[in-house]
Design a protein around this motif. Structure first.
Motif, PDB file in Angstrom:
ATOM      1  N   GLU A 180      21.886  12.864  13.701  1.00 16.25           N
ATOM      2  CA  GLU A 180      20.748  13.765  13.599  1.00 16.25           C
ATOM      3  C   GLU A 180      19.445  13.009  13.337  1.00 16.25           C
ATOM      4  O   GLU A 180      18.350  13.579  13.444  1.00 16.25           O
ATOM      5  N   LEU A 181      19.533  11.736  13.034  1.00 16.39           N
ATOM      6  CA  LEU A 181      18.322  10.918  12.890  1.00 16.39           C
ATOM      7  C   LEU A 181      17.457  10.999  14.142  1.00 16.39           C
ATOM      8  O   LEU A 181      16.229  10.881  14.071  1.00 16.39           O
ATOM      9  N   ALA A 182      18.085  11.217  15.292  1.00 15.71           N
ATOM     10  CA  ALA A 182      17.345  11.299  16.554  1.00 15.71           C
ATOM     11  C   ALA A 182      16.542  12.591  16.672  1.00 15.71           C
ATOM     12  O   ALA A 182      15.672  12.709  17.548  1.00 15.71           O
ATOM     13  N   GLU A 183      16.795  13.558  15.779  1.00 18.09           N
ATOM     14  CA  GLU A 183      16.148  14.871  15.878  1.00 18.09           C
ATOM     15  C   GLU A 183      15.075  15.092  14.819  1.00 18.09           C
ATOM     16  O   GLU A 183      14.365  16.100  14.856  1.00 18.09           O
ATOM     17  N   PHE A 184      14.925  14.174  13.891  1.00 16.90           N
ATOM     18  CA  PHE A 184      13.974  14.373  12.796  1.00 16.90           C
ATOM     19  C   PHE A 184      12.557  13.955  13.202  1.00 16.90           C
ATOM     20  O   PHE A 184      12.361  12.987  13.935  1.00 16.90           O
ATOM     21  N   ASP A 185      11.571  14.699  12.691  1.00 14.86           N
ATOM     22  CA  ASP A 185      10.164  14.376  12.935  1.00 14.86           C
ATOM     23  C   ASP A 185       9.673  13.305  11.964  1.00 14.86           C
ATOM     24  O   ASP A 185       8.848  12.457  12.320  1.00 14.86           O
ATOM     25  N   GLU A 186      10.177  13.367  10.720  1.00 15.79           N
ATOM     26  CA  GLU A 186       9.776  12.432   9.682  1.00 15.79           C
ATOM     27  C   GLU A 186      10.999  12.102   8.830  1.00 15.79           C
ATOM     28  O   GLU A 186      11.848  12.965   8.601  1.00 15.79           O
ATOM     29  N   VAL A 187      11.085  10.871   8.368  1.00 18.28           N
ATOM     30  CA  VAL A 187      12.183  10.435   7.489  1.00 18.28           C
ATOM     31  C   VAL A 187      11.570   9.666   6.321  1.00 18.28           C
ATOM     32  O   VAL A 187      10.641   8.870   6.508  1.00 18.28           O
ATOM     33  N   ASN A 188      12.102   9.904   5.123  1.00 14.68           N
ATOM     34  CA  ASN A 188      11.579   9.243   3.926  1.00 14.68           C
ATOM     35  C   ASN A 188      12.687   8.900   2.948  1.00 14.68           C
ATOM     36  O   ASN A 188      13.724   9.575   2.893  1.00 14.68           O
TER      37      ASN A 188
ATOM     38  N   VAL B 180       8.037   5.504  -6.307  1.00 15.37           N
ATOM     39  CA  VAL B 180       6.978   5.648  -5.292  1.00 15.37           C
ATOM     40  C   VAL B 180       6.759   7.087  -4.831  1.00 15.37           C
ATOM     41  O   VAL B 180       5.847   7.346  -4.049  1.00 15.37           O
ATOM     42  N   VAL B 181       7.577   8.000  -5.263  1.00 13.28           N
ATOM     43  CA  VAL B 181       7.639   9.385  -4.775  1.00 13.28           C
ATOM     44  C   VAL B 181       8.208   9.386  -3.362  1.00 13.28           C
ATOM     45  O   VAL B 181       9.299   9.878  -3.119  1.00 13.28           O
ATOM     46  N   ILE B 182       7.445   8.841  -2.396  1.00  9.84           N
ATOM     47  CA  ILE B 182       7.886   8.825  -1.001  1.00  9.84           C
ATOM     48  C   ILE B 182       7.648   7.448  -0.389  1.00  9.84           C
ATOM     49  O   ILE B 182       6.578   6.863  -0.549  1.00  9.84           O
ATOM     50  N   THR B 183       8.650   6.942   0.319  1.00 12.16           N
ATOM     51  CA  THR B 183       8.487   5.789   1.195  1.00 12.16           C
ATOM     52  C   THR B 183       8.845   6.229   2.606  1.00 12.16           C
ATOM     53  O   THR B 183      10.014   6.517   2.899  1.00 12.16           O
ATOM     54  N   PRO B 184       7.860   6.316   3.520  1.00 12.61           N
ATOM     55  CA  PRO B 184       8.165   6.713   4.900  1.00 12.61           C
ATOM     56  C   PRO B 184       9.037   5.657   5.592  1.00 12.61           C
ATOM     57  O   PRO B 184       8.932   4.462   5.308  1.00 12.61           O
ATOM     58  N   VAL B 185       9.882   6.109   6.486  1.00  9.94           N
ATOM     59  CA  VAL B 185      10.736   5.215   7.264  1.00  9.94           C
ATOM     60  C   VAL B 185      10.383   5.401   8.737  1.00  9.94           C
ATOM     61  O   VAL B 185      10.353   6.532   9.242  1.00  9.94           O
TER      62      VAL B 185
ATOM     63  N   LYS C  93       0.839  -1.182   0.000  1.00  6.49           N
ATOM     64  CA  LYS C  93       0.000   0.000   0.000  1.00  6.49           C
ATOM     65  C   LYS C  93       0.881   1.241   0.000  1.00  6.49           C
ATOM     66  O   LYS C  93       1.933   1.267   0.644  1.00  6.49           O
ATOM     67  N   ILE C  94       0.465   2.270  -0.739  1.00  6.39           N
ATOM     68  CA  ILE C  94       1.273   3.487  -0.818  1.00  6.39           C
ATOM     69  C   ILE C  94       1.483   4.099   0.559  1.00  6.39           C
ATOM     70  O   ILE C  94       0.626   4.003   1.445  1.00  6.39           O
ATOM     71  N   LEU C  95       2.634   4.697   0.750  1.00  4.12           N
ATOM     72  CA  LEU C  95       3.006   5.403   1.977  1.00  4.12           C
ATOM     73  C   LEU C  95       3.023   4.491   3.197  1.00  4.12           C
ATOM     74  O   LEU C  95       2.847   4.944   4.326  1.00  4.12           O
ATOM     75  N   THR C  96       3.258   3.204   2.984  1.00  4.17           N
ATOM     76  CA  THR C  96       3.426   2.272   4.102  1.00  4.17           C
ATOM     77  C   THR C  96       4.840   2.407   4.658  1.00  4.17           C
ATOM     78  O   THR C  96       5.811   2.220   3.918  1.00  4.17           O
ATOM     79  N   PRO C  97       5.004   2.746   5.941  1.00  4.47           N
ATOM     80  CA  PRO C  97       6.348   2.925   6.498  1.00  4.47           C
ATOM     81  C   PRO C  97       7.179   1.649   6.461  1.00  4.47           C
ATOM     82  O   PRO C  97       6.661   0.534   6.618  1.00  4.47           O
TER      83      PRO C  97
ATOM     84  N   SER D  57       7.101   9.904  13.611  1.00  7.17           N
ATOM     85  CA  SER D  57       5.896   9.683  12.806  1.00  7.17           C
ATOM     86  C   SER D  57       5.410   8.239  12.906  1.00  7.17           C
ATOM     87  O   SER D  57       4.250   7.938  12.584  1.00  7.17           O
ATOM     88  N   GLY D  58       6.300   7.336  13.331  1.00  8.14           N
ATOM     89  CA  GLY D  58       5.909   5.968  13.641  1.00  8.14           C
ATOM     90  C   GLY D  58       5.391   5.175  12.457  1.00  8.14           C
ATOM     91  O   GLY D  58       5.945   5.228  11.360  1.00  8.14           O
ATOM     92  N   ASP D  59       4.298   4.458  12.693  1.00  7.78           N
ATOM     93  CA  ASP D  59       3.762   3.529  11.690  1.00  7.78           C
ATOM     94  C   ASP D  59       2.848   4.195  10.672  1.00  7.78           C
ATOM     95  O   ASP D  59       2.108   3.516   9.954  1.00  7.78           O
ATOM     96  N   GLU D  60       2.884   5.522  10.603  1.00  7.68           N
ATOM     97  CA  GLU D  60       2.107   6.257   9.610  1.00  7.68           C
ATOM     98  C   GLU D  60       3.019   7.216   8.862  1.00  7.68           C
ATOM     99  O   GLU D  60       4.067   7.617   9.372  1.00  7.68           O
ATOM    100  N   CYS D  61       2.616   7.571   7.678  1.00  4.91           N
ATOM    101  CA  CYS D  61       3.350   8.606   6.958  1.00  4.91           C
ATOM    102  C   CYS D  61       3.181   9.927   7.689  1.00  4.91           C
ATOM    103  O   CYS D  61       2.080  10.272   8.141  1.00  4.91           O
ATOM    104  N   GLY D  62       4.265  10.678   7.855  1.00  5.11           N
ATOM    105  CA  GLY D  62       4.180  11.964   8.534  1.00  5.11           C
ATOM    106  C   GLY D  62       3.263  12.938   7.815  1.00  5.11           C
ATOM    107  O   GLY D  62       3.097  12.877   6.592  1.00  5.11           O
ATOM    108  N   LYS D  63       2.679  13.846   8.567  1.00  4.76           N
ATOM    109  CA  LYS D  63       1.702  14.781   8.002  1.00  4.76           C
ATOM    110  C   LYS D  63       2.317  15.678   6.931  1.00  4.76           C
ATOM    111  O   LYS D  63       1.693  15.941   5.899  1.00  4.76           O
ATOM    112  N   VAL D  64       3.522  16.167   7.169  1.00  4.09           N
ATOM    113  CA  VAL D  64       4.169  17.047   6.192  1.00  4.09           C
ATOM    114  C   VAL D  64       4.529  16.256   4.932  1.00  4.09           C
ATOM    115  O   VAL D  64       4.297  16.702   3.806  1.00  4.09           O
ATOM    116  N   SER D  65       5.073  15.064   5.123  1.00  6.98           N
ATOM    117  CA  SER D  65       5.436  14.220   3.985  1.00  6.98           C
ATOM    118  C   SER D  65       4.207  13.882   3.154  1.00  6.98           C
ATOM    119  O   SER D  65       4.250  13.884   1.914  1.00  6.98           O
TER     120      SER D  65
END
Length: 346
Positions: free
Chosen positions: A271-279, A285-290, A159-163, A312-320
């Motif tokens: 800096e991975l510890a400081e990010f709100d969303e990672v993709n 796919v354009v974007i794959t959330p991590v 499914k699209i945008l599946t982390p 952002s966890g198990d969902e795609c972040g809102k900004v992404s």
């Protein structure tokens, strides 16, 4: 053609009608021809087989909500294959030839272009291949340029945008310092196959490479660029060993349209510890959330030395999601193409 289930295409090879082919020989390109022969016929001594004299591109065509056919940013792909081929010192197609052959490929295979509403598209694969016989190490003087296509859904069939989870492999590099990482050469992908397969066997969806000089900064994923959201900032690595992604470039422009600050800079792995969303971001796919990044000293190690959990966890972040929706709306003709990114076919 056989009936296709447009809703479950996945991202895989399918036979279509024709490929479009032009050859460079004796200092000029031949007139492009549409061929139903999907096999290339040239010498076993061709440079592509021995010295990886080849590069390629990937772009998409869409059937819009208005019924029109749009190819997304083909001019950028034309420029990038020119950079890649020129780095191999091979002849490269002009932008006009590139665009003409892409358009013709879509038209020759139009029944394989998925209808609007399925989240699917036609993936175009232009390739530039050295074909003249040679024994010594040298750039190819005779070249095939071909454009082929296939109807595709999401990259993994998910499914699209599946982390996805990702793993850092500190003991493997995608590219060398001062090497070819910034070009879309076939050889670059061969380098990542072994660690990528290992990561997949371990259950990870993505493999994250660090800079090859110091292994302290983020470079890119094995299949696509890295981007992160930090407050109102769009952050992506600035590195000579990263492929300039057209999707990343597009996302940056959309982020700026939304009033975000775009930061292209060195990105320390911590800096991975400081990010709100990672993709991960790319054409497929354009974007794959991590959702999680596992940092391993050696990919073969059973345990990670550190695990970064993305908020952002198990969902795609809102900004992404907002960035993704904007690009897909432009590709589908649901929102105005203010940047003039779409080539609309007659």
């Amino acid at each position: 053609m056989a009936e296709l289930d447009w809703s479950s295409l996945g991202f895989k090879y399918r036979q279509t009608n024709r490929i479009i082919v032009s050859c460079f020989k004796d200092g000029e390109w031949s007139q492009p021809v549409a061929s139903d022969d999907f096999d290339f016929h040239f010498s076993a001594f061709a440079g592509v087989f021995h010295y990886a004299n080849s590069c390629f591109e990937g772009l998409k065509a869409f059937r819009g909500v208005d019924g029109k056919v749009r190819i997304f940013r083909p001019d950028e792909n034309a420029k990038r294959i020119q950079r890649s081929g020129s780095h191999l010192d091979m002849a490269v197609p002009s932008e006009e030839l590139f665009l003409d052959m892409c358009v013709r490929c879509v038209k020759e295979n139009i029944e394989f272009l998925p209808p609007y509403g399925y989240g699917a598209s036609m993936y175009l694969r232009p390739v530039l291949i050295g074909m003249n016989p040679q024994l010594g190490i040298a750039s190819s003087k005779e070249v095939i340029f071909a454009v082929m296509c296939a109807p595709v859904g999401t990259y993994s069939g998910a499914k699209i945008l599946t982390p996805a989870t990702a793993v850092i492999a500190r003991n493997y590099d995608r590219a060398a310092p001062n090497g070819t990482g910034q070009f879309k050469l076939s050889a670059n992908y061969a380098t990542s196959l072994h660690p990528y397969n290992m990561a997949h066997r371990q259950g990870f969806g993505e493999l994250l490479f660090l800079d090859p000089s110091t292994h302290t900064k983020i470079d890119e994923f094995g299949s696509s660029n890295f981007l992160a959201i930090k407050g109102n900032s769009y952050v992506t690595p600035l590195s000579d060993s990263v492929l300039p992604s057209i999707t990343n470039k597009t996302l940056q422009a959309v982020a700026a349209d939304f009033g975000m600050k775009v930061e292209k800079r060195a990105v320390p792995v911590e800096e991975l510890a400081e990010f709100d969303e990672v993709n991960a971001c790319g054409t497929a796919v354009v974007i794959t959330p991590v959702c999680k990044v596992f940092d391993k000293q050696r990919l073969e190690d059973e345990k990670a030395v550190k695990v970064y959990e993305i908020p952002s966890g198990d969902e795609c972040g809102k900004v992404s999601r907002k960035l993704y929706d904007r690009i897909r709306a432009i590709q589908d003709g649901r929102e105005e193409d203010t940047h003039g990114w779409n080539l609309i076919l007659d």
